[in-house]
Design an enzyme around this catalytic site. Structure first.
Site, mmCIF file in Angstrom:
data_model
loop_
_atom_site.group_PDB
_atom_site.id
_atom_site.type_symbol
_atom_site.label_atom_id
_atom_site.label_comp_id
_atom_site.label_asym_id
_atom_site.label_seq_id
_atom_site.Cartn_x
_atom_site.Cartn_y
_atom_site.Cartn_z
ATOM 1 N N THR A 144 0.847 -1.188 0.000
ATOM 2 C CA THR A 144 0.000 0.000 0.000
ATOM 3 C C THR A 144 0.883 1.239 0.000
ATOM 4 O O THR A 144 2.068 1.170 0.326
ATOM 5 C CB THR A 144 -0.912 0.006 1.233
ATOM 6 O OG1 THR A 144 -0.094 0.085 2.411
ATOM 7 C CG2 THR A 144 -1.767 -1.244 1.296
ATOM 8 N N LYS A 173 -17.598 15.778 9.258
ATOM 9 C CA LYS A 173 -18.717 15.655 10.196
ATOM 10 C C LYS A 173 -19.006 17.038 10.765
ATOM 11 O O LYS A 173 -18.285 17.523 11.634
ATOM 12 C CB LYS A 173 -18.382 14.653 11.291
ATOM 13 C CG LYS A 173 -18.016 13.269 10.771
ATOM 14 C CD LYS A 173 -17.743 12.310 11.912
ATOM 15 C CE LYS A 173 -17.374 10.938 11.354
ATOM 16 N NZ LYS A 173 -15.965 10.722 11.195
#
Length: 548
Positions: free
Chosen positions: A191, A442
């Protein structure tokens, strides 16, 4: 009712191996070509010749002590020699491990040591960048250099250097490829390591064979012997999304751009190699489109279809390619952990006009080999209703079940891979991603999709790139910060850009904080690196304007 013992199949148990892809391409499609970009134009070789060179390379590596299970790394561009290594290494029972040439030095040395690479094949043009890494690579014994190298950058010491051409010279053109276990490791990729150390994903012969079959299907990449595939996506990025192996499976020819990835040289290569399909990240397609707009004489007319993945592609770019260039861009979603293809967005039969675009602008439909589910905040499985938003989890025969030597229980849930992507799924299996779990904004208890804001902003004619991140806010907890790169020679005020968003998203989602940046920081695989922007904001490095 009579009772029956289980009926066993009498099918032949022939293992699914990379060697069978090599033999198929070499013998059944020996005239197919791999075309590689060069300083002078192009060079090409037939699949038959590539297969013979792969056999020579296997003999050479066996002579260097490479044994079954041994790791052979590459530090290379996409080219013929890299393809030969992709075939020779797993077919002889060893493990091919492409190193990401764009990672930081400390990440590269960590990965090479973690994987225990024994041999590294290095492109001569990258030798000056690679040699300083060698002292920290504890397990590397041999370096094989492809292309013409400057002898002054080759050090002495315990590592032995070899010239690729001379190493293969005179060696046999055939090799007794072993029949290994199909679950044996064939390749590994790491990754990109945006948080913590990069993690290794090990692909088996079986998983790569199945992935090659899967992506070639008509509803996915639709690959056949009639195609020539432009492999822009690097071979170190999840094995070039499977294109090299799918090409040898189907007989499709390959066009490999080597290091010539800037828009101008890439356009020249397309004109010379004449691929009809391609694959790459959005930034590549964006740069190519801008080049063609500035240089109408550029001929990329052979391209008819291209896969775009790695991050969300702006809808304006997809429409511009189709309307102005006659090239269909197809959204795909995937991850290194998913080999990498997980979904691809072709509109279903009967959809046309804006209805078709609704499907096209999603991340795509899951193939049968990728099972998916959405998980809510409370751990419940959410319905596929196109409205319920949750984290995507997947499982299947080409999806990893663990990382190499790294225990990461947070990434796996009851046998499912937690992707970290947040989105919705329609009843007919089309995935729309709204954000990454770590990037979702958020605000006041409600979610704001940074991807949606970015896509709308990049539809503005003055905007080249836009990246939106959440930043702390005393009242709402978090609010969006919009960073914008303007097109060269273009101007736009923050008020104009905010007004452009009005009506496209809810009023409470409109960003108050804005900043112009010369470029959006990107990861080694071309994704927006949002953690860097958040860090620059926290450090006061961005000149932020507040627009109410």
């Amino acid at each position: 009712m009579p009772s029956h013992t289980p009926l066993l199949s009498t099918m032949q148990n022939v293992p699914l191996l990379i060697r069978r892809l090599l033999e198929n391409g070499m013998h059944l499609h020996g005239d197919s070509k791999v075309v590689t970009a060069t300083d002078q134009g192009t060079r090409s070789a037939s699949y038959a010749q590539v297969g013979r060179n792969a056999a020579r390379l296997a003999h050479a590596m066996a002579g260097l002590g490479v044994r079954p299970g041994g790791r052979v790394a590459t530090f290379m561009w996409n080219n013929q020699e890299h393809l030969e290594a992709y075939l020779a290494v797993p077919c002889m029972g060893a493990v091919i491990h492409p190193l990401n040439i764009r990672l930081f030095p400390e990440q590269l040395t960590y990965i090479a040591n973690h994987a225990e690479d024994d041999v590294v094949i290095v492109d001569a043009s990258l030798l000056s960048a690679f040699v300083p890494l060698l002292p920290a690579m504890r397990t590397v014994r041999h370096v094989i250099v492809t292309g013409e190298s400057d002898a002054s950058v080759v050090p002495g010491g315990t590592v032995t250097f070899h010239d690729y051409g001379r190493l293969l010279e005179g060696l046999p053109e055939t090799y007794e490829w072993p029949d290994v276990d199909e679950d044996q490791a064939a390749g590994m990729c790491y990754t990109s390591g945006t948080t913590g150390h990069p993690k290794g994903v090990v692909y088996s012969h079986r998983s790569l064979y199945l992935h090659s079959l899967g992506i070639s299907l008509p509803d996915l990449m639709d690959i056949s012997a009639r195609d020539r595939l432009l492999a822009i996506v690097p071979q170190f990025h999840a094995q070039a999304w499977g294109l090299p192996y799918a090409a040898f499976l189907t007989g499709a020819s390959l066009a490999m751009p080597d290091r010539f990835l800037a828009p101008g040289p890439l356009a020249d290569f397309i004109a010379a190699a004449r691929p009809n399909k391609g694959a790459g990240v959005p930034t590549v397609w964006q740069g190519l489109a801008h080049h063609v707009q500035q240089h109408p004489e550029a001929d990329i007319s052979s391209l008819k279809e291209a896969i775009v993945g790695g991050s969300s592609c702006p809808p304006s770019l997809m429409r511009a390619y189709e309307d102005e260039l006659g090239i269909r861009l197809l959204h795909a979603w995937g991850m290194t952990e998913v080999s990498p293809l997980g979904a691809l967005a072709r509109a279903p039969e009967g959809a046309d006009g804006e209805d078709a675009w609704r499907y096209r602008l999603s991340q795509g439909r899951f193939p049968a080999t990728v099972e998916a589910r959405l998980i809510g905040h409370d751990g419940s499985v959410l319905p596929w209703d196109g409205a319920s938003v949750g984290e995507l989890e997947v499982r299947g025969p080409w999806i990893t079940g663990s990382y190499y030597l790294d225990d990461d229980p947070e990434k796996f849930h009851d046998g499912w891979l937690r992707t970290g992507d947040v989105g919705t799924v329609t009843p007919d299996g089309y995935l729309t991603l709204t954000d990454r779990v770590k990037d979702v904004i958020k605000s006041g208890g409600e979610w704001i999709s940074s991807v949606e804001l970015e896509n709308h902003l990049m539809a503005h004619p003055a905007v080249a790139e836009a990246c939106v991140v959440g930043v702390p806010d005393d009242k709402w907890g978090e609010r969006p910060l919009a960073t914008v790169v303007l097109q060269e020679g273009s101007e736009a005020t923050y008020e104009e850009l905010r007004g452009f968003l009005a009506g496209k998203v809810a009023a409470w989602q409109l960003p108050e904080r804005w900043a112009l940046v010369p470029e959006v920081p990107k990861t080694s695989v071309g994704k927006f690196d949002k953690k860097v922007l958040r860090s620059r904001f926290a450090g006061g490095e961005l000149e932020v304007a507040v627009i109410a």
